[in-house]
Write a protein that holds these residues in place. Sequence first.
Motif, mmCIF file in Angstrom:
data_model
loop_
_atom_site.group_PDB
_atom_site.id
_atom_site.type_symbol
_atom_site.label_atom_id
_atom_site.label_comp_id
_atom_site.label_asym_id
_atom_site.label_seq_id
_atom_site.Cartn_x
_atom_site.Cartn_y
_atom_site.Cartn_z
ATOM 1 N N MET A 252 0.842 -1.194 0.000
ATOM 2 C CA MET A 252 0.000 0.000 0.000
ATOM 3 C C MET A 252 0.876 1.243 0.000
ATOM 4 O O MET A 252 1.841 1.324 0.767
ATOM 5 N N ILE A 253 0.579 2.193 -0.867
ATOM 6 C CA ILE A 253 1.338 3.441 -0.961
ATOM 7 C C ILE A 253 0.600 4.533 -0.209
ATOM 8 O O ILE A 253 -0.598 4.738 -0.393
ATOM 9 N N LEU A 254 1.318 5.212 0.666
ATOM 10 C CA LEU A 254 0.726 6.323 1.400
ATOM 11 C C LEU A 254 0.766 7.565 0.518
ATOM 12 O O LEU A 254 1.827 7.955 0.044
ATOM 13 N N PRO A 255 -0.390 8.170 0.247
ATOM 14 C CA PRO A 255 -0.397 9.376 -0.603
ATOM 15 C C PRO A 255 0.486 10.468 -0.009
ATOM 16 O O PRO A 255 0.528 10.670 1.200
ATOM 17 N N LEU A 256 1.198 11.157 -0.883
ATOM 18 C CA LEU A 256 2.080 12.236 -0.457
ATOM 19 C C LEU A 256 1.556 13.558 -0.991
ATOM 20 O O LEU A 256 0.947 13.612 -2.062
ATOM 21 N N HIS B 120 11.755 15.626 -2.244
ATOM 22 C CA HIS B 120 11.066 16.917 -2.322
ATOM 23 C C HIS B 120 12.118 17.949 -2.702
ATOM 24 O O HIS B 120 12.960 18.314 -1.882
ATOM 25 N N PRO B 121 12.129 18.416 -3.970
ATOM 26 C CA PRO B 121 13.143 19.387 -4.392
ATOM 27 C C PRO B 121 13.021 20.697 -3.615
ATOM 28 O O PRO B 121 11.961 21.040 -3.083
ATOM 29 N N ALA B 122 14.113 21.417 -3.566
ATOM 30 C CA ALA B 122 14.112 22.739 -2.937
ATOM 31 C C ALA B 122 13.115 23.650 -3.646
ATOM 32 O O ALA B 122 12.891 23.539 -4.861
ATOM 33 N N ALA B 123 12.516 24.549 -2.886
ATOM 34 C CA ALA B 123 11.534 25.478 -3.454
ATOM 35 C C ALA B 123 12.169 26.313 -4.558
ATOM 36 O O ALA B 123 13.338 26.722 -4.454
ATOM 37 N N ALA B 124 11.409 26.551 -5.609
ATOM 38 C CA ALA B 124 11.892 27.336 -6.740
ATOM 39 C C ALA B 124 12.366 28.707 -6.267
ATOM 40 O O ALA B 124 11.683 29.392 -5.495
ATOM 41 N N TYR C 292 16.398 23.440 0.767
ATOM 42 C CA TYR C 292 17.170 22.207 0.752
ATOM 43 C C TYR C 292 16.498 21.138 -0.106
ATOM 44 O O TYR C 292 15.276 20.960 -0.058
ATOM 45 N N ASP C 293 17.305 20.436 -0.886
ATOM 46 C CA ASP C 293 16.839 19.306 -1.677
ATOM 47 C C ASP C 293 16.768 18.102 -0.741
ATOM 48 O O ASP C 293 17.791 17.692 -0.177
ATOM 49 N N CYS C 294 15.590 17.519 -0.560
ATOM 50 C CA CYS C 294 15.386 16.508 0.478
ATOM 51 C C CYS C 294 15.087 15.135 -0.114
ATOM 52 O O CYS C 294 14.225 14.998 -0.991
ATOM 53 N N TRP C 295 15.780 14.141 0.396
ATOM 54 C CA TRP C 295 15.579 12.754 -0.004
ATOM 55 C C TRP C 295 15.352 11.894 1.237
ATOM 56 O O TRP C 295 15.957 12.115 2.276
ATOM 57 N N GLU D 184 8.348 13.673 -5.309
ATOM 58 C CA GLU D 184 8.653 12.783 -6.419
ATOM 59 C C GLU D 184 8.940 11.393 -5.853
ATOM 60 O O GLU D 184 9.477 11.265 -4.758
ATOM 61 N N ARG D 185 8.589 10.353 -6.594
ATOM 62 C CA ARG D 185 8.928 8.982 -6.211
ATOM 63 C C ARG D 185 10.021 8.469 -7.147
ATOM 64 O O ARG D 185 9.963 8.692 -8.352
ATOM 65 N N HIS D 186 11.006 7.781 -6.582
ATOM 66 C CA HIS D 186 12.123 7.279 -7.368
ATOM 67 C C HIS D 186 12.394 5.818 -7.021
ATOM 68 O O HIS D 186 12.257 5.406 -5.860
ATOM 69 N N LEU D 187 12.774 5.031 -8.009
ATOM 70 C CA LEU D 187 13.227 3.659 -7.822
ATOM 71 C C LEU D 187 14.695 3.621 -8.229
ATOM 72 O O LEU D 187 15.032 3.803 -9.403
ATOM 73 N N LEU D 188 15.569 3.426 -7.253
ATOM 74 C CA LEU D 188 17.006 3.498 -7.481
ATOM 75 C C LEU D 188 17.612 2.102 -7.447
ATOM 76 O O LEU D 188 17.300 1.300 -6.562
#
Length: 279
Positions: free
Chosen positions: A1-5, A26-30, A63-66, A10-14
Motif C-alpha cells: 500500500m502506498i501512502l499518498p504524499l 522533495h526538491p528545494a523550493a523554486a 534544501y533538496d530533500c531525499w 517525487e517517487r524514485h526507484l534506485l
Amino acid sequence: MILPLPEGFERHLLRLRRGTVEAIRHPAAAGRDRGETVVMVPGHFGSKEDFRLVMPLLAAAGYDCWAYDYTDQFSATGLDSYNDYTLELLAADLVELVGERPVHYLGHCMGGLVARRAVLDRPALARSLSLVCCGPHMHGLRHRAMWVKLDGMLATTGLMGMWPTVQRLLPEGDELAAGFWRNKLETMNHAYVQGTADSMRLTPDLTGELAASGVPVLVLYGSRDRRLWSHEAYHEMAVRLGATEVVLPGAAHSPVVERPEATVMTLLSLLETAREVCR
C-alpha cells in the motif's frame, strides 16, 4: 500500500549494486535552492514516509530533500540472508546512493547508526549529521530485553505480533494510516528485520571516532523519549561529541512526526552552522 504524499513530492526507484531502493524526494523550493541536499535515514521499523512532514518544510527553506527505504526492505524477492543486512552493508548502500556530492545526513534511531557509519566511511562527503532519538550503542539492559522480545515475536507471531501495539498508537478512525502500517508489517523482509537486529546488538560505541571526524553533529530527542536510551545517555554522548543537544518538549521517540515544525527549526540551525564550518 502506498501512502499518498502531498503535492511537490517525487517517487524514485534506485538500483544499487546490491538491490533496489525506493526513495521519495522533495526538491528545494523554486528560487530558494541553496544547492545542498539532506538525506534522511529511517529507523528499524520505519520507512521513507516517516519524513513526509519535515521534507516540505526543509525544501521551503531551500534544501533538496531525499528519504529512502533500505535495500529490498519490503521485498520478498530481494536479499534473503541475515548477513546481507549488517549496519556496515546498509551504510555502504547509503554511501553509494549519495555518490560524490556532500550531503547533510539525518538518521532516526537505527538510521542514525547507519548514517554514523556512512559518515565515518566518507567524512569528506558529510556536511553534517543529525542523530534523532539515536544513542551511542544498543548494549544496555533495556536493549537486551528488547532483543529477547523481538526474537520471541519473530519465532511465533512474526511482525504482525506488533499490530495491536501499532493500532493503539494510530489516530482513531484513520483507516489510511492503519492500512499503511498493516501493509508494512505484512511485507517487511524478515531477513532485514533479523539481520539488522543482530547487527545492532554487536555495533560498538563509535562516539570517539565520530567526534574525531570533525563533522558537525546534532543530538535531538523528545522530552518523553526514554524508550531505548535514557536522557542521561543522550546527554553524555552529546558532550563526548561536542555536539549541539536539543530536547523537544512534548515529543517522544518520533519528533519528525510528532513535532515536525520544531524539528525543522532545530535542523535549520545546525545546517546553517555547518555551512559556516564548510566555508
